[in-house]
Scaffold this active site. Structure first.
Site, PDB file in Angstrom:
ATOM      1  N   LYS A  10      -1.873  29.426  -2.934  1.00  0.00           N
ATOM      2  CA  LYS A  10      -2.648  28.855  -3.490  1.00  0.00           C
ATOM      3  C   LYS A  10      -2.114  27.799  -5.366  1.00  0.00           C
ATOM      4  O   LYS A  10      -0.612  27.870  -5.118  1.00  0.00           O
ATOM      5  CB  LYS A  10      -3.441  29.725  -4.071  1.00  0.00           C
ATOM      6  CG  LYS A  10      -4.335  30.446  -2.972  1.00  0.00           C
ATOM      7  CD  LYS A  10      -4.561  31.735  -4.283  1.00  0.00           C
ATOM      8  CE  LYS A  10      -5.678  32.653  -3.424  1.00  0.00           C
ATOM      9  NZ  LYS A  10      -5.962  33.448  -3.458  1.00  0.00           N
ATOM     10  N   TYR A  50     -14.132  29.546   0.411  1.00  0.00           N
ATOM     11  CA  TYR A  50     -14.943  31.060   0.321  1.00  0.00           C
ATOM     12  C   TYR A  50     -15.832  31.485  -0.652  1.00  0.00           C
ATOM     13  O   TYR A  50     -16.869  31.039  -0.905  1.00  0.00           O
ATOM     14  CB  TYR A  50     -14.459  31.290  -2.025  1.00  0.00           C
ATOM     15  CG  TYR A  50     -12.977  31.523  -1.452  1.00  0.00           C
ATOM     16  CD1 TYR A  50     -12.181  32.758  -0.966  1.00  0.00           C
ATOM     17  CD2 TYR A  50     -11.899  30.233  -2.288  1.00  0.00           C
ATOM     18  CE1 TYR A  50     -10.202  32.509  -1.305  1.00  0.00           C
ATOM     19  CE2 TYR A  50     -10.626  31.093  -2.594  1.00  0.00           C
ATOM     20  CZ  TYR A  50     -10.228  31.658  -2.073  1.00  0.00           C
ATOM     21  OH  TYR A  50      -8.490  31.916  -2.113  1.00  0.00           O
ATOM     22  N   ARG A  90      -0.563  38.868   7.079  1.00  0.00           N
ATOM     23  CA  ARG A  90      -1.076  40.461   5.251  1.00  0.00           C
ATOM     24  C   ARG A  90      -0.354  41.106   5.532  1.00  0.00           C
ATOM     25  O   ARG A  90      -0.407  41.624   4.364  1.00  0.00           O
ATOM     26  CB  ARG A  90      -2.074  41.109   6.171  1.00  0.00           C
ATOM     27  CG  ARG A  90      -3.467  39.684   6.724  1.00  0.00           C
ATOM     28  CD  ARG A  90      -4.029  39.509   5.626  1.00  0.00           C
ATOM     29  NE  ARG A  90      -4.768  40.129   4.301  1.00  0.00           N
ATOM     30  CZ  ARG A  90      -5.663  39.841   3.983  1.00  0.00           C
ATOM     31  NH1 ARG A  90      -6.127  38.784   3.451  1.00  0.00           N
ATOM     32  NH2 ARG A  90      -5.570  40.770   2.888  1.00  0.00           N
ATOM     33  N   THR A  96      -4.202  43.155  -1.822  1.00  0.00           N
ATOM     34  CA  THR A  96      -4.712  41.664  -3.001  1.00  0.00           C
ATOM     35  C   THR A  96      -4.154  42.413  -4.474  1.00  0.00           C
ATOM     36  O   THR A  96      -3.223  40.519  -5.029  1.00  0.00           O
ATOM     37  CB  THR A  96      -6.015  42.163  -3.176  1.00  0.00           C
ATOM     38  OG1 THR A  96      -6.490  42.113  -1.481  1.00  0.00           O
ATOM     39  CG2 THR A  96      -6.644  41.119  -3.732  1.00  0.00           C
ATOM     40  N   ARG A 107       3.317  38.623  -2.712  1.00  0.00           N
ATOM     41  CA  ARG A 107       2.260  39.369  -3.430  1.00  0.00           C
ATOM     42  C   ARG A 107       3.321  40.026  -4.739  1.00  0.00           C
ATOM     43  O   ARG A 107       2.694  40.682  -5.649  1.00  0.00           O
ATOM     44  CB  ARG A 107       1.529  39.450  -3.264  1.00  0.00           C
ATOM     45  CG  ARG A 107       0.754  38.575  -3.051  1.00  0.00           C
ATOM     46  CD  ARG A 107      -0.719  38.839  -2.038  1.00  0.00           C
ATOM     47  NE  ARG A 107      -2.018  38.177  -2.039  1.00  0.00           N
ATOM     48  CZ  ARG A 107      -3.315  38.198  -1.055  1.00  0.00           C
ATOM     49  NH1 ARG A 107      -3.224  39.806  -0.970  1.00  0.00           N
ATOM     50  NH2 ARG A 107      -3.989  37.265  -1.589  1.00  0.00           N
ATOM     51  N   ASN A 127      -2.610  35.493  -6.906  1.00  0.00           N
ATOM     52  CA  ASN A 127      -1.574  36.063  -6.303  1.00  0.00           C
ATOM     53  C   ASN A 127      -1.077  35.082  -5.411  1.00  0.00           C
ATOM     54  O   ASN A 127      -0.871  35.573  -4.196  1.00  0.00           O
ATOM     55  CB  ASN A 127      -2.364  37.025  -5.348  1.00  0.00           C
ATOM     56  CG  ASN A 127      -3.810  36.709  -5.257  1.00  0.00           C
ATOM     57  OD1 ASN A 127      -3.868  35.490  -5.382  1.00  0.00           O
ATOM     58  ND2 ASN A 127      -4.508  37.824  -4.673  1.00  0.00           N
ATOM     59  N   HIS A 130      -3.146  32.849   0.272  1.00  0.00           N
ATOM     60  CA  HIS A 130      -4.447  33.056   0.274  1.00  0.00           C
ATOM     61  C   HIS A 130      -4.186  33.508   1.694  1.00  0.00           C
ATOM     62  O   HIS A 130      -3.184  32.506   2.532  1.00  0.00           O
ATOM     63  CB  HIS A 130      -5.299  32.009   0.588  1.00  0.00           C
ATOM     64  CG  HIS A 130      -6.299  32.734   1.784  1.00  0.00           C
ATOM     65  ND1 HIS A 130      -7.264  33.183   1.572  1.00  0.00           N
ATOM     66  CD2 HIS A 130      -6.645  32.390   3.412  1.00  0.00           C
ATOM     67  CE1 HIS A 130      -8.272  33.493   2.471  1.00  0.00           C
ATOM     68  NE2 HIS A 130      -7.953  32.662   3.576  1.00  0.00           N
ATOM     69  N   GLU A 141     -11.159  29.756   8.984  1.00  0.00           N
ATOM     70  CA  GLU A 141     -10.211  28.865   8.373  1.00  0.00           C
ATOM     71  C   GLU A 141      -9.605  27.901   8.981  1.00  0.00           C
ATOM     72  O   GLU A 141      -9.798  26.546   8.292  1.00  0.00           O
ATOM     73  CB  GLU A 141      -9.766  29.979   7.456  1.00  0.00           C
ATOM     74  CG  GLU A 141     -10.826  31.025   6.370  1.00  0.00           C
ATOM     75  CD  GLU A 141      -9.851  32.018   5.966  1.00  0.00           C
ATOM     76  OE1 GLU A 141      -8.722  32.224   6.388  1.00  0.00           O
ATOM     77  OE2 GLU A 141     -11.032  33.101   5.290  1.00  0.00           O
TER      78      GLU A 141
HETATM   79  P1  GDP Z   1      -6.904  38.408  -0.121  1.00  0.00           P
HETATM   80  O1  GDP Z   1      -7.341  38.075   1.208  1.00  0.00           O
HETATM   81  O2  GDP Z   1      -6.162  39.765  -0.785  1.00  0.00           O
HETATM   82  O3  GDP Z   1      -6.971  38.280  -1.471  1.00  0.00           O
HETATM   83  O4  GDP Z   1      -8.612  39.219  -1.342  1.00  0.00           O
HETATM   84  P2  GDP Z   1     -10.141  39.252  -1.298  1.00  0.00           P
HETATM   85  O5  GDP Z   1     -10.183  38.723   0.331  1.00  0.00           O
HETATM   86  O6  GDP Z   1     -10.762  40.558  -1.111  1.00  0.00           O
HETATM   87  O7  GDP Z   1     -10.170  38.393  -2.396  1.00  0.00           O
HETATM   88  C1  GDP Z   1     -10.214  36.558  -2.703  1.00  0.00           C
HETATM   89  C2  GDP Z   1      -9.768  36.461  -3.815  1.00  0.00           C
HETATM   90  O8  GDP Z   1     -10.107  37.063  -5.419  1.00  0.00           O
HETATM   91  C3  GDP Z   1      -8.213  37.017  -4.043  1.00  0.00           C
HETATM   92  O9  GDP Z   1      -6.935  36.498  -3.391  1.00  0.00           O
HETATM   93  C4  GDP Z   1      -8.167  37.311  -5.542  1.00  0.00           C
HETATM   94  O10 GDP Z   1      -7.711  36.133  -5.657  1.00  0.00           O
HETATM   95  C5  GDP Z   1      -9.386  37.292  -6.053  1.00  0.00           C
HETATM   96  N1  GDP Z   1      -9.695  38.681  -6.443  1.00  0.00           N
HETATM   97  C6  GDP Z   1     -10.469  39.550  -5.404  1.00  0.00           C
HETATM   98  N2  GDP Z   1     -10.912  40.542  -6.665  1.00  0.00           N
HETATM   99  C7  GDP Z   1     -10.928  40.375  -7.073  1.00  0.00           C
HETATM  100  C8  GDP Z   1     -11.232  41.306  -9.142  1.00  0.00           C
HETATM  101  O11 GDP Z   1     -11.499  41.946  -8.795  1.00  0.00           O
HETATM  102  N3  GDP Z   1     -11.016  40.557  -9.672  1.00  0.00           N
HETATM  103  C9  GDP Z   1     -10.453  38.990  -9.889  1.00  0.00           C
HETATM  104  N4  GDP Z   1     -10.390  38.676 -10.933  1.00  0.00           N
HETATM  105  N5  GDP Z   1      -9.826  38.554  -8.815  1.00  0.00           N
HETATM  106  C10 GDP Z   1     -10.111  39.253  -7.708  1.00  0.00           C
HETATM  107 MG    MG Z   2      -9.674  37.581   1.709  1.00  0.00          MG
END
Ligand code: GDP
Ligand code: MG
Length: 163
Positions: A10, A50, A90, A96, A107, A127, A130, A141
């Site tokens: 990212k 997204y 992962r 996350t 991370r 973080n 992705h 993707e």
């Molecule tokens: P990932 O697959 O581990 O990246 O997590 P997700 O697909 O659930 O969420 C996508 C991205 O959204 C995460 O990597 C974070 O950058 C962001 N994100 C997810 N949950 C939250 C949240 O509760 N608050 C905020 N501010 N950002 C979030």
């Molecule tokens: Mg995700």
């Protein structure tokens, strides 16, 4: 069992000069890099990455923050291939929320903030990286970010241990 999965460094990971560090971790695992490029995507493209799935899982506010975040600078897009690659990537990426991401993961080692802090600041959790969450996301993707011509088939030093 040989899978392909999509990984994106990212904008914060690129700006923090962590590209090499991230690639090194996946290379060391024995996964094979089969596609890579740097690009700066626009909002329309970001919405295809997204998707509404994020709204369902995390809410509209998080999706909107993510759409701003991913267009704020260049990203590095990659496809990694290997045995159960989706799950293994992962694992290397880590959880996350930086606060609880385990040390030894990308991370866990390079980020620290909490959801509560990011939410209060109206920021996405930055973080670094992705990675596709499951087989359905990986297929979507990989096809969204790469054409067939941009993905390569070649033998590397790890193949001798696999085939
Ligand atoms: P990932 O697959 O581990 O990246 O997590 P997700 O697909 O659930 O969420 C996508 C991205 O959204 C995460 O990597 C974070 O950058 C962001 N994100 C997810 N949950 C939250 C949240 O509760 N608050 C905020 N501010 N950002 C979030
Ligand atoms: Mg995700």
């Amino acid at each position: 069992m040989i899978e392909r999965t999509f990984v994106m460094i990212k904008p914060d990971g690129v700006k923090r000069a962590l590209i090499g560090e991230v690639i090194r971790r996946f290379e060391n695992s024995g996964l094979k890099l089969i596609g890579m490029k740097m690009l700066h995507v626009d909002k329309d493209f970001a919405k295809k990455h997204y998707t509404e799935d994020i709204t369902v899982r995390r809410g509209e506010a998080v999706r909107n923050m993510l759409l701003d975040y991913v267009v704020e600078g260049p990203v590095v897009a990659m496809v990694w291939e290997g045995v159960v690659a989706i799950e293994v990537v992962r694992k290397i990426v880590g959880g996350t929320e930086p606060r609880t991401a385990v040390p030894g993961t990308i991370r866990g080692d390079y980020t620290h903030v909490s959801y509560a802090y990011a939410d209060a600041k109206k920021l996405p959790v930055k973080n670094i990286i992705h990675a596709s969450g499951d087989a359905k996301d990986a297929a979507h993707e990989v096809a969204l970010w790469f054409s067939a011509k941009e993905l390569f088939s070649y033998t590397n030093v790890h193949d001798v241990h696999l085939y």
